[in-house]
Design an enzyme around this catalytic site. Structure first.
Site, mmCIF file in Angstrom:
data_model
loop_
_atom_site.group_PDB
_atom_site.id
_atom_site.type_symbol
_atom_site.label_atom_id
_atom_site.label_comp_id
_atom_site.label_asym_id
_atom_site.label_seq_id
_atom_site.Cartn_x
_atom_site.Cartn_y
_atom_site.Cartn_z
ATOM 1 N N SER A 67 0.824 -1.214 0.000
ATOM 2 C CA SER A 67 0.000 0.000 0.000
ATOM 3 C C SER A 67 0.853 1.257 0.000
ATOM 4 O O SER A 67 2.045 1.235 0.337
ATOM 5 C CB SER A 67 -0.945 0.019 1.207
ATOM 6 O OG SER A 67 -0.417 0.760 2.274
ATOM 7 N N ILE A 68 0.204 2.356 -0.353
ATOM 8 C CA ILE A 68 0.867 3.670 -0.400
ATOM 9 C C ILE A 68 1.296 4.134 0.985
ATOM 10 O O ILE A 68 2.185 4.969 1.126
ATOM 11 C CB ILE A 68 -0.081 4.707 -1.046
ATOM 12 C CG1 ILE A 68 0.699 5.957 -1.472
ATOM 13 C CG2 ILE A 68 -1.255 5.043 -0.116
ATOM 14 C CD1 ILE A 68 -0.085 6.886 -2.378
ATOM 15 N N LYS A 69 0.696 3.560 2.025
ATOM 16 C CA LYS A 69 0.974 4.007 3.386
ATOM 17 C C LYS A 69 2.401 3.698 3.836
ATOM 18 O O LYS A 69 2.872 4.269 4.820
ATOM 19 C CB LYS A 69 -0.017 3.367 4.365
ATOM 20 C CG LYS A 69 -1.471 3.725 4.114
ATOM 21 C CD LYS A 69 -1.764 5.179 4.405
ATOM 22 C CE LYS A 69 -3.254 5.464 4.373
ATOM 23 N NZ LYS A 69 -3.573 6.850 4.725
ATOM 24 N N ASP A 70 3.091 2.792 3.128
ATOM 25 C CA ASP A 70 4.490 2.511 3.468
ATOM 26 C C ASP A 70 5.329 3.782 3.407
ATOM 27 O O ASP A 70 6.257 3.969 4.197
ATOM 28 C CB ASP A 70 5.094 1.485 2.497
ATOM 29 C CG ASP A 70 4.521 0.097 2.668
ATOM 30 O OD1 ASP A 70 3.671 -0.092 3.555
ATOM 31 O OD2 ASP A 70 4.915 -0.803 1.897
ATOM 32 N N ALA A 123 4.532 6.049 6.477
ATOM 33 C CA ALA A 123 4.854 5.356 7.730
ATOM 34 C C ALA A 123 6.354 5.477 8.018
ATOM 35 O O ALA A 123 6.766 5.816 9.142
ATOM 36 C CB ALA A 123 4.435 3.895 7.643
#
Length: 453
Positions: free
Chosen positions: A41-44, A47
């Site tokens: 996901s793009i959240k890596d 994060a």
């Protein structure tokens, strides 16, 4: 060439032209496939950025515990970075999120606490409040707070925006993003507008979220807030990472349209994406009249379809919510194919002997047991036989003394496949509430009759 650790593989995700699903759009539509990040996901991106900035500022110390409220994807990014960097993780999430997301976080050694969805953010049971309490109670802990931590937006300003600009050779005219924390659209959008102020930023919202009305009126309307199914986008508060001045417009998409479009992306483009990608494409199709032939639209595909196997990619889940109408037999069609029949029940205060007589007279092999009109258990021929063999004098006892768990309830839209799978040695039937509110019983015979009829 090799990478020193998995964190070095974050970013530089591909841009892929969409063809079939966007055939009615008079523009070039490109999907930014963020599923190629290590956490799918793009959240890596954000994060890792939040962790690195917290390390630099001294907020996150060696051996510390990361505590965050997350719908799953941010938690995955944080968990992966924590494994490499030696931190512990505790995540709070909502009962709306898919089981796959929770299991994935646990796979990386994180502790996950599931909280109720349908409560105010200020409610002590909310996943926001629980994560804040845990941070106060846990020594050497740090809460990233992805919603208000501007490192979120900065990650996309530094990475996602420049990648899109370079990959489109500066030809991008529109960026379409499902908005949750707001980091992606605000960060990437800021970079892109600095390069070309004419680029339009379209935020995709969901019904039950406050974003669209707040953007258009400046009013935070609590009447807009209600539970919704779509994951990853929309909020019931205003995160600091959502730059409303930067975003040109918000478009709302229904849960049904988002769910069905998620499946269409896989079937028409061969891209296995998550729920927010479905919402983004559905929203783009609603806005297609704003586009011209020479426009170049980039749509963020935030996460991977594997996170939604029990939801958007599950036919029965869709049917139970009325999202999928097909020719497959359902509980509703089974009832329609048989003659109207009144369900026989027995009150929990009746005796075992009365149950025997009722079943014998009506020639039935099972009977639901009720208490004040509510089905709370069942009696079967097997229950009666076992009870009598064990204690022949039990005939005068109340029937509730030998009852077993109730037949399971199903929805009118539950498929015949699922119903037949639920009928087994323990459950010889299922119960369903029809459109008038009447409880009906469906047996194996009813299923055979519906198929053969």
């Amino acid at each position: 060439m090799w990478y020193n650790n998995i964190l070095e593989t974050i970013g530089n995700t591909p841009l892929v032209k969409l063809n079939k699903i966007t055939k009615d759009i008079d523009a070039t539509v490109l999907a930014k496939i963020e599923t190629t990040n290590p956490g799918n996901s793009i959240k890596d991106r954000m994060a890792l950025k939040m962790i690195e900035d917290a390390e630099k500022s001294g907020k996150l110390k060696p051996g510390g515990t990361i505590i965050e409220g997350t719908s799953g994807n941010t938690g995955m990014g944080l968990a992966i970075a924590a494994v490499i960097k030696g931190y512990k993780c505790i995540f709070t999430t909502t009962d709306k999120q898919s089981k796959e997301k929770v299991d994935a976080l646990k796979a990386f050694g994180a502790e996950v606490i599931v909280c109720p969805t349908d409560v105010e953010p200020e409610d002590p049971r909310s996943y926001y409040a629980v994560s804040s309490r845990l941070e106060r109670e846990t020594p050497n802990s740090w809460k990233p707070n992805q919603y208000d931590n501007l490192s979120n937006s900065i990650a996309h300003y530094e990475q996602t925006g420049p990648e899109i600009w370079e990959q489109t050779e500066g030809k991008i005219t529109h960026l379409v993003v499902g908005v949750g924390t707001g980091g992606t659209i605000s960060g990437a959008g800021k970079y892109l507008k600095e390069k070309n102020p004419d680029i339009k930023l379209w935020g995709i919202d969901t019904y039950g979220s406050v974003f669209k009305k707040y953007k258009e009126t400046g009013i935070f309307d609590e009447k807009e807030i209600y539970p919704y199914i779509t994951e990853g986008i929309g909020e019931d508060f205003l995160p600091k990472n959502v730059d409303f001045d930067l975003i040109d417009l918000f478009e709302k998409v229904t849960d049904k349209d988002a769910a069905l479009m998620t499946r269409e992306i896989a079937r028409k483009e061969g891209i296995f994406a998550g729920n927010s990608a479905g919402a983004a494409i559905a929203g783009l199709l609603q806005l297609k009249h704003h586009l011209k032939k020479d426009d170049v639209v980039v749509v963020i595909f935030h996460d991977h379809g594997s996170r939604y196997m029990a939801k958007m990619y599950n036919d029965d889940w869709l049917r139970e919510r009325g999202f999928l109408q097909d020719e497959k037999l359902t509980a509703k069609s089974i009832l329609a194919k048989r003659e109207k029949q009144e369900m026989v029940t027995i009150d929990s205060n009746k005796t075992v002997l009365e149950a025997i007589q009722t079943m014998k007279t009506l020639n039935i092999s099972q009977i639901p047991m009720t208490q004040q009109g509510m089905v709370i258990g069942k009696i079967t021929e097997g229950d009666l036989l076992n009870a009598l063999l064990e204690n022949p004098s039990i005939k005068s006892a109340k029937v509730e003394s030998i009852a077993t768990a109730s037949f399971p309830f199903v929805d009118l839209n539950t498929s015949i496949d699922k119903i037949s799978g639920m009928i087994n040695k323990e459950n010889s039937a299922v119960l369903v509430e029809d459109e008038t509110g009447t409880i009906e019983i469906i047996t194996q015979y009813d299923i055979i009759n519906a198929i053969s009829g």
